[in-house]
Design an enzyme around this catalytic site. Sequence first.
Site, PDB file in Angstrom:
ATOM      1  N   ARG A 114      -0.353  12.784  10.168  1.00 39.18           N
ATOM      2  CA  ARG A 114       0.965  13.374  10.447  1.00 39.18           C
ATOM      3  C   ARG A 114       1.191  14.594   9.560  1.00 39.18           C
ATOM      4  NH1 ARG A 114       3.944   7.613  11.238  1.00 39.18           N
ATOM      5  NH2 ARG A 114       3.371   7.527  13.451  1.00 39.18           N
TER       6      ARG A 114
ATOM      7  N   SER B 236       6.921   7.196  12.866  1.00 38.59           N
ATOM      8  CA  SER B 236       6.833   5.914  12.177  1.00 38.59           C
ATOM      9  C   SER B 236       7.622   4.805  12.862  1.00 38.59           C
ATOM     10  CB  SER B 236       7.316   6.106  10.740  1.00 38.59           C
ATOM     11  OG  SER B 236       8.250   5.145  10.376  1.00 38.59           O
TER      12      SER B 236
ATOM     13  N   ASP C  79       4.178  -1.159  11.177  1.00 41.23           N
ATOM     14  CA  ASP C  79       3.675   0.168  10.843  1.00 41.23           C
ATOM     15  C   ASP C  79       3.094   0.762  12.117  1.00 41.23           C
ATOM     16  OD1 ASP C  79       2.838   1.817   8.168  1.00 41.23           O
ATOM     17  OD2 ASP C  79       1.585   2.224   9.918  1.00 41.23           O
TER      18      ASP C  79
ATOM     19  N   ARG D 214       9.466   2.756  11.111  1.00 42.61           N
ATOM     20  CA  ARG D 214      10.500   2.304  10.148  1.00 42.61           C
ATOM     21  C   ARG D 214      11.820   2.013  10.849  1.00 42.61           C
ATOM     22  NH1 ARG D 214      10.112   8.223   7.377  1.00 42.61           N
ATOM     23  NH2 ARG D 214       7.954   7.567   7.494  1.00 42.61           N
TER      24      ARG D 214
ATOM     25  N   ASP E  57       0.800  -1.228   0.000  1.00 41.05           N
ATOM     26  CA  ASP E  57       0.000   0.000   0.000  1.00 41.05           C
ATOM     27  C   ASP E  57       0.833   1.280   0.000  1.00 41.05           C
ATOM     28  OD1 ASP E  57       1.030  -0.335   2.518  1.00 41.05           O
ATOM     29  OD2 ASP E  57      -0.874  -0.251   3.598  1.00 41.05           O
ATOM     30  N   HIS E  58       2.099   1.214   0.372  1.00 39.76           N
ATOM     31  CA  HIS E  58       2.895   2.439   0.493  1.00 39.76           C
ATOM     32  C   HIS E  58       3.564   2.836  -0.823  1.00 39.76           C
ATOM     33  CE1 HIS E  58       2.269   2.023   4.762  1.00 39.76           C
ATOM     34  NE2 HIS E  58       3.055   3.041   5.038  1.00 39.76           N
TER      35      HIS E  58
HETATM   36  C1  MIC Z   1       4.153   6.436   8.253  1.00 43.75           C
HETATM   37  O1  MIC Z   1       2.980   6.749   8.347  1.00 43.75           O
HETATM   38  O2  MIC Z   1       5.079   7.178   8.622  1.00 43.75           O
HETATM   39  C2  MIC Z   1       4.504   5.082   7.675  1.00 43.75           C
HETATM   40  C3  MIC Z   1       5.109   5.317   6.346  1.00 43.75           C
HETATM   41  O3  MIC Z   1       3.324   4.353   7.485  1.00 43.75           O
HETATM   42  C4  MIC Z   1       5.425   4.379   8.650  1.00 43.75           C
HETATM   43  C5  MIC Z   1       6.001   3.137   8.147  1.00 43.75           C
HETATM   44  C6  MIC Z   1       7.131   3.347   7.224  1.00 43.75           C
HETATM   45  O4  MIC Z   1       7.927   4.272   7.393  1.00 43.75           O
HETATM   46  O5  MIC Z   1       7.254   2.535   6.297  1.00 43.75           O
HETATM   47  C7  MIC Z   1       4.798   4.062  10.011  1.00 43.75           C
HETATM   48  O6  MIC Z   1       3.853   4.707  10.386  1.00 43.75           O
HETATM   49  O7  MIC Z   1       5.304   3.200  10.732  1.00 43.75           O
HETATM   50 FE1  SF4 Z   2       0.020   4.833   5.095  1.00 47.89          FE
HETATM   51 FE2  SF4 Z   2       1.356   5.526   7.293  1.00 47.89          FE
HETATM   52 FE3  SF4 Z   2      -0.130   7.299   5.969  1.00 47.89          FE
HETATM   53 FE4  SF4 Z   2      -1.301   5.360   7.299  1.00 47.89          FE
HETATM   54  S1  SF4 Z   2      -0.060   6.998   8.178  1.00 47.89           S
HETATM   55  S2  SF4 Z   2      -1.821   6.058   5.252  1.00 47.89           S
HETATM   56  S3  SF4 Z   2       0.088   3.669   7.008  1.00 47.89           S
HETATM   57  S4  SF4 Z   2       1.709   6.292   5.228  1.00 47.89           S
END
Ligand code: MIC
Ligand code: SF4
Length: 642
Positions: free
Chosen positions: A380, A534, A120, A536, A65-66
């Site tokens: 975010r 996140s 995630d 990550r 999905d990313h």
């Molecule tokens: C995000 O919302 O920052 C992400 C991208 O979903 C991350 C995961 C990632 O960095 O791949 C998260 O929330 O953990």
């Molecule tokens: Fe995707 Fe992270 Fe954004 Fe949720 S917050 S939509 S998991 S990138």
Amino acid sequence: MGDTIAEKIIRSHLVEGDMTQRGSEIGLRIDQTLTQDATGTMAYLQFESIGVPRVRTERSVAYIDHNTLQSGFENADDHRYIQSVAKKYGIYFSRPGNGICHQVHLERFGKPGKTLIGSDSHTPTGGGIGMLAFGAGGLDVALAMAGGAFYISMPKMVRINLTGKLSPWVSAKDVILEVLRMLSVKGGVGKIIEYGGEGVATLTVPERATITNMGAELGATTSVFPADEVTRRFLAAQGRVEDFTEISADPDAVYDETYTIDLSALEPLAACPHSPDNIKTVTELAGMKIDQVCIGSCTNSSYLDLMRVAAILKGKKVAETVSLSIAPGSKQVYTMLAQNGALADLIDAGARILECACGPCIGMGQSPNSGGVSLRTFNRNFEGRSGTADGQIYLVSPEVAAVSAVNGVMTDPRTFGEYPEVVLPERFFTNDNMIVSPAPEGNDIEVLRGPNIKPFPQGTDLPDAIETTVILKVGDNITTDHIMPAGSKILPYRSNIPYLSQFCFAVCDKEFPERAKKMGGGIVVGGANYGQGSSREHAALVPLYLGVKAVLAQSFARIHMANLINSGILPLTFCVAEDYDRFQQGDEIALPKVREEVEQGQDITVENRTQGFTVKAALSLSDRQRAAILAGGQLRCLREQH
Ligand code: MIC
Ligand code: SF4
């Protein structure tokens, strides 16, 4: 003394530790796992290196999905790798286009009373149906898939009593923005937030999930709602009534903190740049010119959200100075909007419909214009995350977003007219044809790897002493988006740590990667809540690759701290908060007795040889974490033990 909801689920899944000791490490049996593609490749590489033949969870799902832009071969290679690993090892595979992991998991797989971890940070979305769901680093998910426990510090229990009922045009997003206003982005660290009170019954599952999803922005370990009649109806409408179990807190459950929010008294709110807790009322901001509106993300892309948006946009036109994009959360939502005509209302009003994926939320397209004001229903608004360095991102409800898109300025939706009443259907449209089942055990599926998939870095045994330099000093609330940015140009390289390393800390200091390489690494000094956001693990693996040996901060966010330990990087905290001011970038530092002090569980001696002083730094580790740090990371530690 009775149990909270979280305590009930912890009690039935506890495999290690003492849950009566708040703050001590506990190990939990994990029923379900999820991964997404941006963290998944790394998680599955680590899973493969553990060497078990099949996942040992009740249900593991790999979502794509990313990274769905596929502007080169990299994403497609990663998708193919994840699909083949999933098939081989017993993992369900949700194909690109099927939707955002948290939305799909809630619709199709989540079960009340179960534990879930996901690579995630928004995995707590599952708390909306009474799961105990945690965000975690990829390695922790890999270990759970291999049948290992998941470790957390036993959290404090916080209860938020909801009274009353939301007024028209005020929505679940405003509830969580109010909680963020009250508690701040570090207010939830070390805590589980439970919702209770008579107001709970007035909130549908998608609304509850918006609230638990964005509990991640509080730094909370997780958030959870009771599983009640509303949950049962939701699961029944998904054709999964058999997955329902009732779960609620005992009347005499004891909480460490209790708050009350009167839903009837709430008004539309917005989180202003660049932090989800920088809250103002929409009335205060009304009239502000806007350039862009984005609706979607795992926070607000449900059927309920988009039906409300469609009702607002029906017969209207998006203001000519505004670009409106909408990404439905799942194929289920998208199909239902198409079937009932709401999709036509969105398109006709001028919305740009994006595929069911994270998209703009993680900077995969739709970056605003220079200095552009963008209203987003996401979770975010960290600096630079949108892909435009000076973009001004405001987090708002779908209602505020849609009404403002029509007016071209931030608008209090209560001035818009009658509130569209949307009810959840008796039966959602379900068709799981984009979920691929795993092959039977003992298959000979070949795992397909592309050239973008590089080996991940590993640490070395902790030396007796460390002599190094402060290579970077940063302030409070540094996010993993600062440490390891994402976005369309970088995200395709999530399985290529050497390439990613060129962008480490780019938001704070573009010279950082070069300096780190030249100096052979060093230590990073940070403020409070270091590593928020996140999950990550790239925010630990990339610094590891660049030679970062320790981070010395005022405090850490939970998932990032676990990722640092898993990678063998020391997460040190100042024993005296003011010591932070005494360290400057470039100072020569020594940890002369670091190995011995770690072994003995003592505070760590930190000599600042440039400024000529010595301080103590705390390193609070469980025995398990201590072994990982001494061995240079969790995987190396496991290998030593076997
Ligand atoms: C995000 O919302 O920052 C992400 C991208 O979903 C991350 C995961 C990632 O960095 O791949 C998260 O929330 O953990
Ligand atoms: Fe995707 Fe992270 Fe954004 Fe949720 S917050 S939509 S998991 S990138």
